[in-house]
Write a protein that holds these residues in place. Structure first.
Motif, PDB file in Angstrom:
ATOM      1  N   LEU A 253      53.778  55.092  52.646  1.00 46.04           N
ATOM      2  CA  LEU A 253      53.308  56.153  53.540  1.00 46.04           C
ATOM      3  C   LEU A 253      51.828  56.420  53.316  1.00 46.04           C
ATOM      4  O   LEU A 253      51.045  56.528  54.259  1.00 46.04           O
ATOM      5  N   THR A 254      51.426  56.560  52.066  1.00 45.64           N
ATOM      6  CA  THR A 254      50.028  56.850  51.752  1.00 45.64           C
ATOM      7  C   THR A 254      49.706  56.390  50.342  1.00 45.64           C
ATOM      8  O   THR A 254      50.571  56.367  49.461  1.00 45.64           O
ATOM      9  N   SER A 255      48.441  56.025  50.138  1.00 40.25           N
ATOM     10  CA  SER A 255      47.905  55.732  48.806  1.00 40.25           C
ATOM     11  C   SER A 255      46.736  56.651  48.498  1.00 40.25           C
ATOM     12  O   SER A 255      45.919  56.352  47.624  1.00 40.25           O
ATOM     13  N   SER A 256      46.659  57.779  49.214  1.00 37.60           N
ATOM     14  CA  SER A 256      45.487  58.650  49.078  1.00 37.60           C
ATOM     15  C   SER A 256      45.851  60.130  49.028  1.00 37.60           C
ATOM     16  O   SER A 256      45.024  60.985  49.325  1.00 37.60           O
ATOM     17  N   ALA A 257      47.080  60.460  48.627  1.00 41.31           N
ATOM     18  CA  ALA A 257      47.475  61.863  48.530  1.00 41.31           C
ATOM     19  C   ALA A 257      46.728  62.529  47.381  1.00 41.31           C
ATOM     20  O   ALA A 257      46.586  61.957  46.303  1.00 41.31           O
ATOM     21  N   GLY A 258      46.278  63.741  47.611  1.00 39.91           N
ATOM     22  CA  GLY A 258      45.556  64.480  46.580  1.00 39.91           C
ATOM     23  C   GLY A 258      44.206  64.959  47.072  1.00 39.91           C
ATOM     24  O   GLY A 258      43.919  64.968  48.268  1.00 39.91           O
TER      25      GLY A 258
END
Length: 581
Positions: free
Chosen positions: A264-269
């Protein structure tokens, strides 16, 4: 509503309480910790060292390195609500100890409940957050539960504070003043509304705790199989993360999220709801955010970071028709971001997250005197059925208030409760079980409306014709062995009640008659009225069959309709021709 009690941690609480007592002497809160400008990029050095070293110029990393705890379980559901409800979420990470959290209030909506989650700067408090660490419009937030993993995080039911303020405000954005009296990375406010604008029964799940930075999972169980063609279907997920820093050139701190095994994502935060300083590193998907997923699920960010990913996601692209489970996996490669909050907003479906219990159907209407069955499905943390577990069913309000029963789950994790309605009105039913932590978990509540039926329709076929909708209306194929016909049917309503959405289906026929297409639509038929079918049924007659069935052996119909109160009716074994009964 489902609430899980957590272990209360008291070790180290005195440190934060002393800070609060000192701060109470000042009109404007100030932090009793070293200046944030002096601790950017590192955790208070009092914490023990087992984490890898980090860049001293980057917020959200630990220069001195600190003790890294391993969660014993992932974030857990704190609250599950169903009904005509909607959700507003916002967060605040502030470097000045004061700021604003916004609530998005729908027109005509009222607050059903409100909850706050907060986290310190990766354990800087030294123990559980003290009551009053956060103030909402000058009111102390008193914590109901704590989680000491990663950061010291805390959870509170703040309905009594928030509801009077928001209910009195006009629809739209409502600003709430937030004051931090100790060193926090930030706080999150989730408000659940009873919302008359909602067209479907929705489910809202709020989760709190700490995902293991080394990798963690939570499972979502659905009441009904997914139907992606449903125009009302919504599957939105929000994540709340503290102590994660991102910039237009630095993407080192991020969490990766997979849904049903797909990235879904590799950039949460990041610090979408704060600023680029320790003590203000907070993000949560909510007010002002879009549920459009990151365009590249494998990118760690780009020049728009930290807004490349605003932590609000649409899960529909990750499910398929027929799915009854959704699995969410998270991992934090930098080992120092804190996923301590999540929410799920599910429209047109009902769900349970983690080890829990789900009750279906969510609503039903039947005539007094009939039976009704509800089914409870119990699952473990990974979404697997829990077998041989006792479930207690209780009617908590309504004309049959107080009725209770128990059943044991089968191999599918299902237990059932059946009862007969003897009085009109609406029952509210819930189910419960004792989980693996010896905590009683309560399901979502479902409703059952019992109605007294004054007059029922009495629907009978009285005439047939070669179809007006198909050419030819009959054929021999081949002659004289097989005769095929396209036929319309005429029904009369001899009863005192109106019938709506009438359909009829041939359920039985003589031995030599094949039912090619036995269903017809008749629409609405008022009392004493009649209607021709708006389409045809198709039969194939084997003329070589020996012996031919007697003439009195005809077809049988099953007739379905709704009455004026929306109650569904089925009439079975209606003969080929019938008279008033």
């Amino acid at each position: 509503m489902k609430k899980m009690e957590r272990k209360s941690y008291v070790t180290g609480a005195c440190i934060c309480l002393v800070i609060v007592l000192i701060l109470s002497a000042f009109a404007t809160p100030v932090y009793a910790v070293p200046s944030k400008s002096n601790i950017i990029g590192k955790i208070p050095s009092s914490l023990e060292d087992t984490k890898p070293s980090a860049d001293p110029n980057v917020p959200g990393t630990d220069m001195a390195t600190s003790k890294l705890s391993t969660p014993t379980r992932s974030i857990d559901p704190e609250i599950t609500e169903t009904g005509l409800i909607s959700l507003s979420i916002d967060g605040l990470g502030t470097f000045t100890s004061a700021g604003t959290i916004q609530v998005e209030k729908p027109a005509g909506a009222t607050v059903r409940s409100a909850y706050m989650a907060a986290a310190d700067v990766w354990g800087s408090c030294g123990g559980p957050l003290p009551d009053g660490a956060v103030k909402i419009n000058g009111n102390n937030v008193n914590w109901d539960s704590h989680d000491p993993v990663n950061a010291n995080s805390a959870w509170s039911d703040v309905t009594a504070i928030v509801a009077p303020i928001v209910d009195a405000a006009p629809a739209g954005i409502v600003d709430l003043e937030i004051i931090e009296t100790i060193n926090l990375d930030g706080s999150i406010l989730a408000v659940i509304f009873d919302d008359p604008n909602q067209a479907t029964e929705n489910t809202i799940v709020l989760l709190f705790g700490a995902q293991d930075v080394a990798g963690d999972t939570f499972a979502i169980g659905l009441a009904e199989p997914i139907d992606t063609s449903d125009p009302n279907l919504v599957l939105d997920m929000s994540l709340g993360i503290s102590f994660g820093y991102q910039s237009s050139s630095y993407y080192g701190q991020h969490s990766e999220v997979d849904v049903n095994g797909v990235r879904l994502t590799s950039s949460a935060g990041g610090q979408d709801d704060g600023s680029a300083n320790n003590g203000a590193l907070l993000t949560v998907g909510g007010v002002g955010d879009s549920n459009a997923n990151p365009p590249d699920p494998y990118a760690n960010g780009d020049s728009t970071s930290p807004r490349y990913d605003d932590e609000l996601y649409n899960l529909i692209p990750f499910v398929s028709d027929g799915d009854t489970n959704i699995f969410v996996d998270t991992i934090n490669p930098s080992n120092d971001d804190n996923i301590f909050f999540a929410s799920l907003f599910l429209a047109s479906t009902t769900a349970v997250v983690g080890e829990g219990i789900l009750l279906t159907p969510t609503s039903a209407t039947n005539p007094v005197g009939s039976e009704h069955t509800v089914t409870a499905t119990v699952q473990d943390d990974l979404g697997n059925p829990i077998v041989d577990r006792e479930v207690t069913f209780t009617i908590v309000s309504g004309p049959h208030d107080g009725q209770t029963d128990t059943d044991t789950t089968d191999v599918n994790g299902e237990a059932t409760f059946t009862y007969t309605g003897t009085l009109p009105g609406t029952d509210v039913i819930e189910a419960s079980f004792v989980n693996s932590q010896e905590v009683t978990i309560t399901s979502n509540q479902v409703t059952k409306e019992w109605k007294v039926i004054v007059g029922e329709a009495n629907l009978c076929p009285d005439e047939y014709r070669w179809s007006a909708y198909h050419v030819p209306s009959y054929e021999w194929d081949p002659f004289p062995a097989l005769f095929r016909s396209w036929t319309d049917v005429h029904f009369v309503n001899w009863g005192p009640g109106n019938a709506y959405g009438v359909t009829a289906t041939i359920t039985d026929s003589p031995a030599n008659v094949g039912i090619v297409d036995g269903e017809v639509t008749l629409g609405d038929i008022p009392a004493s009225g009649s209607a021709w079918s708006s389409d045809f049924f198709v039969l194939a007659v084997d003329m070589t069959y020996v012996p031919l069935p007697p003439p009195e052996e005809g077809i049988l119909w099953m007739v379905e309709y709704y009455d004026a109160d929306g109650v569904y009716h089925v009439i079975e074994n209606v003969p080929e021709f019938c008279a008033p009964s």
